[in-house]
Design a protein around this motif. Sequence first.
Motif, mmCIF file in Angstrom:
data_model
loop_
_atom_site.group_PDB
_atom_site.id
_atom_site.type_symbol
_atom_site.label_atom_id
_atom_site.label_comp_id
_atom_site.label_asym_id
_atom_site.label_seq_id
_atom_site.Cartn_x
_atom_site.Cartn_y
_atom_site.Cartn_z
ATOM 1 N N UNK A 88 47.532 85.834 -61.907
ATOM 2 C CA UNK A 88 47.420 84.657 -60.712
ATOM 3 C C UNK A 88 46.530 84.105 -60.928
ATOM 4 N N UNK A 89 44.923 84.695 -61.329
ATOM 5 C CA UNK A 89 43.859 83.960 -61.451
ATOM 6 C C UNK A 89 44.075 82.867 -62.476
ATOM 7 N N UNK A 90 44.620 83.230 -63.424
ATOM 8 C CA UNK A 90 44.947 82.251 -64.876
ATOM 9 C C UNK A 90 45.645 80.902 -64.104
ATOM 10 N N UNK A 91 46.757 81.270 -63.422
ATOM 11 C CA UNK A 91 47.518 80.196 -62.900
ATOM 12 C C UNK A 91 46.869 79.170 -61.956
ATOM 13 N N UNK A 92 45.917 79.756 -61.031
ATOM 14 C CA UNK A 92 45.301 79.004 -60.280
ATOM 15 C C UNK A 92 44.117 78.290 -60.906
ATOM 16 N N UNK A 93 43.380 78.816 -61.992
ATOM 17 C CA UNK A 93 42.523 78.232 -62.541
ATOM 18 C C UNK A 93 43.107 77.139 -63.497
ATOM 19 N N UNK A 94 44.396 77.076 -64.177
ATOM 20 C CA UNK A 94 45.003 76.193 -64.554
ATOM 21 C C UNK A 94 45.475 74.903 -63.673
ATOM 22 N N UNK A 95 45.811 75.393 -62.377
ATOM 23 C CA UNK A 95 45.981 74.415 -61.407
ATOM 24 C C UNK A 95 44.748 73.489 -60.790
ATOM 25 N N UNK A 96 43.777 74.117 -60.762
ATOM 26 C CA UNK A 96 42.774 73.607 -60.394
ATOM 27 C C UNK A 96 41.788 72.985 -61.592
ATOM 28 N N UNK A 97 42.376 73.367 -62.902
ATOM 29 C CA UNK A 97 41.749 72.672 -64.038
ATOM 30 C C UNK A 97 40.171 73.393 -64.121
ATOM 31 N N UNK A 98 40.117 74.626 -63.694
ATOM 32 C CA UNK A 98 38.937 75.191 -63.735
ATOM 33 C C UNK A 98 38.756 76.026 -65.122
ATOM 34 N N UNK A 99 38.156 75.485 -66.034
ATOM 35 C CA UNK A 99 38.156 75.964 -67.529
ATOM 36 C C UNK A 99 37.407 77.151 -67.569
ATOM 37 N N UNK A 100 36.255 77.502 -66.726
ATOM 38 C CA UNK A 100 35.380 78.549 -66.858
ATOM 39 C C UNK A 100 36.314 79.822 -66.337
ATOM 40 N N UNK A 101 36.694 79.764 -65.107
ATOM 41 C CA UNK A 101 37.663 80.680 -64.451
ATOM 42 C C UNK A 101 38.809 80.974 -65.323
ATOM 43 N N UNK A 102 39.281 80.091 -65.968
ATOM 44 C CA UNK A 102 40.524 80.454 -66.749
ATOM 45 C C UNK A 102 39.857 81.353 -68.142
ATOM 46 N N UNK A 159 46.716 91.015 -79.468
ATOM 47 C CA UNK A 159 46.945 90.440 -78.435
ATOM 48 C C UNK A 159 45.641 90.130 -77.811
ATOM 49 N N UNK A 160 44.695 90.957 -77.823
ATOM 50 C CA UNK A 160 43.428 90.896 -77.280
ATOM 51 C C UNK A 160 42.525 89.873 -77.945
ATOM 52 N N UNK A 161 42.570 89.874 -79.358
ATOM 53 C CA UNK A 161 42.106 89.004 -80.188
ATOM 54 C C UNK A 161 42.293 87.675 -79.684
ATOM 55 N N UNK A 162 43.636 87.353 -79.602
ATOM 56 C CA UNK A 162 44.240 85.877 -79.229
ATOM 57 C C UNK A 162 43.655 85.436 -77.911
ATOM 58 N N UNK A 163 43.669 86.416 -76.795
ATOM 59 C CA UNK A 163 43.297 85.981 -75.401
ATOM 60 C C UNK A 163 41.749 85.848 -75.664
ATOM 61 N N UNK A 164 40.948 86.584 -76.340
ATOM 62 C CA UNK A 164 39.385 86.392 -76.140
ATOM 63 C C UNK A 164 38.957 85.389 -77.044
ATOM 64 N N UNK A 165 39.422 85.157 -78.153
ATOM 65 C CA UNK A 165 39.288 83.797 -79.105
ATOM 66 C C UNK A 165 39.338 82.646 -78.140
ATOM 67 N N UNK A 166 40.642 82.538 -77.614
ATOM 68 C CA UNK A 166 40.940 81.333 -76.903
ATOM 69 C C UNK A 166 39.808 81.384 -75.514
ATOM 70 N N UNK A 167 39.430 82.011 -74.960
ATOM 71 C CA UNK A 167 38.489 82.201 -73.938
ATOM 72 C C UNK A 167 37.059 81.803 -74.546
ATOM 73 N N UNK A 168 36.805 82.318 -75.723
ATOM 74 C CA UNK A 168 35.443 81.820 -76.193
ATOM 75 C C UNK A 168 35.401 80.535 -76.810
ATOM 76 N N UNK A 169 36.654 79.958 -77.371
ATOM 77 C CA UNK A 169 36.761 78.405 -77.753
ATOM 78 C C UNK A 169 36.606 77.449 -76.498
ATOM 79 N N UNK A 170 37.150 78.037 -75.388
ATOM 80 C CA UNK A 170 36.806 77.229 -74.068
ATOM 81 C C UNK A 170 35.521 77.329 -73.502
ATOM 82 N N UNK A 171 35.123 78.394 -73.891
ATOM 83 C CA UNK A 171 33.475 78.538 -73.323
ATOM 84 C C UNK A 171 32.555 77.847 -74.198
ATOM 85 N N UNK A 172 32.886 77.568 -75.425
ATOM 86 C CA UNK A 172 32.005 76.599 -76.423
ATOM 87 C C UNK A 172 32.285 75.191 -76.274
#
Length: 451
Positions: free
Chosen positions: A166-180, A201-214
């Motif tokens: 749910x948090x992911x959907x709201x973050x994408x809706x609000x374009x809040x990259x950090x929350x996402x 699956x864990x690696x895919x999700x965390x790497x995606x989050x890491x790239x967004x953060x960078x």
Amino acid sequence: MKTTILAMLLLASCILAACTRSSPNIQLVQADSLIQKFPDSALHFLQGIQPKGLHLAADRAYYALLLTQVKDKNFIHQTEDSLIRIAVQYYDSTKNTAMQARAHYYLGCIWRNKDDHPEALKEFFKAITYSKRIFDNSLTGHIYNNIAYLYYLQRLNEQADSIYQITEKLAILEKDSILWADALSQRGMINIRKGRECYQKAEEKILHAFNISCNMNQRSMIAKTAYSLSLLYGRMNMGEKAVEFAKLNINNQDNSNALDRAYLVLGDAYYKISQYDSASIYLNKSLHSEDHYTKAGAYMRLADIAKKQGLLEKALEMERKYSSYLDSAQQKQQSAEIVTAEKNILIQRKQSEFKANLDQVYYYIAIGIVIFLTLFLALWKRHKKEVINFKRKEIEINKQTEELLQQKNEQINFLQKEIIIPMMLRFSRFMAAMIILIFPIMKVLNVDCLI
């Protein structure tokens, strides 16, 4: 003279009322605008404001809320709730929904820091109720993120993952990259807990989050995602990568409270590549943590290192401490209390909804009765008016009918006079003519009879 004085006093009071400030303190508004992008500057700015100089209750409540919020943004561990309660009580009394949402959210954060997760959960659910009323998806997303984290801490993985979605959907809706990125990283951590079959699956999700953060150059989130990747690669026996990301975590860490966990992960990574001296240094650093799980993990690895170095007495001592801290950590688990609190919250919410719905039903029934009575009275008055009009028309028609009948009777009488009298005259004339004609004949006949 008295009239003049009264007029002057009235004018002065009007000017005073006009000049009285109803808007928030301008300094507090400025501080509020700084919090999101420059939390350190906002904290310094607020610390320069003297609370004693805030004479209005609204300003004191606003100040209490902002100071609690900015400390949270600067990773200052807060366990005292007296300040935020000023804001909660004021905004609850004034029914300011937007500020109620923020105040209850940060009160929930205080309870979270005090490790009273059921109480934190209650405040977060209150905050969500208010934030949804004002359609504040950004705040709602952050509240859900905290609720999911509480479930995660209590190892309620399925519940945590569903709320992180749910948090992911709201973050994408609000374009809040950090929350996402935060939600993605935490979902990756849940997959790590599920075991080796979920590591990809864990690696895919965390790497995606890491790239967004960078890409956002958000140091705190880079640190968090690097921590998750180090933990994952340590589980996957990829020691070099685990060390690389553990160092990246420490280098980007702004939160001093998270350093102890970072040292534990780096020490574990060094242990995986058999660099026991480096591992021992960082594992011993992590023992300064107040978190019993962190201490338990450090003592477990130190016991393993002691065994490998042949220090059996030290290994036994480390294992004893490991067991002691692990037991303490497990005793602090509040999963049952969390579930109970959640059930109570849901029951209270359903009761509130039922009461609200019942009030609505009563309201609609009352409105329906009023409308029905209004329509009934309107129709009754209309019917009464129509009946009166009908009777009036009926009387008029009867009167017109009587007049018409009278006219007809007069016409008939006139016609009768016009027709009967001439006929009688004609008849009399006819009879006279007949007598005149018949008389000589009768006379002759009479003579003949005599002869």
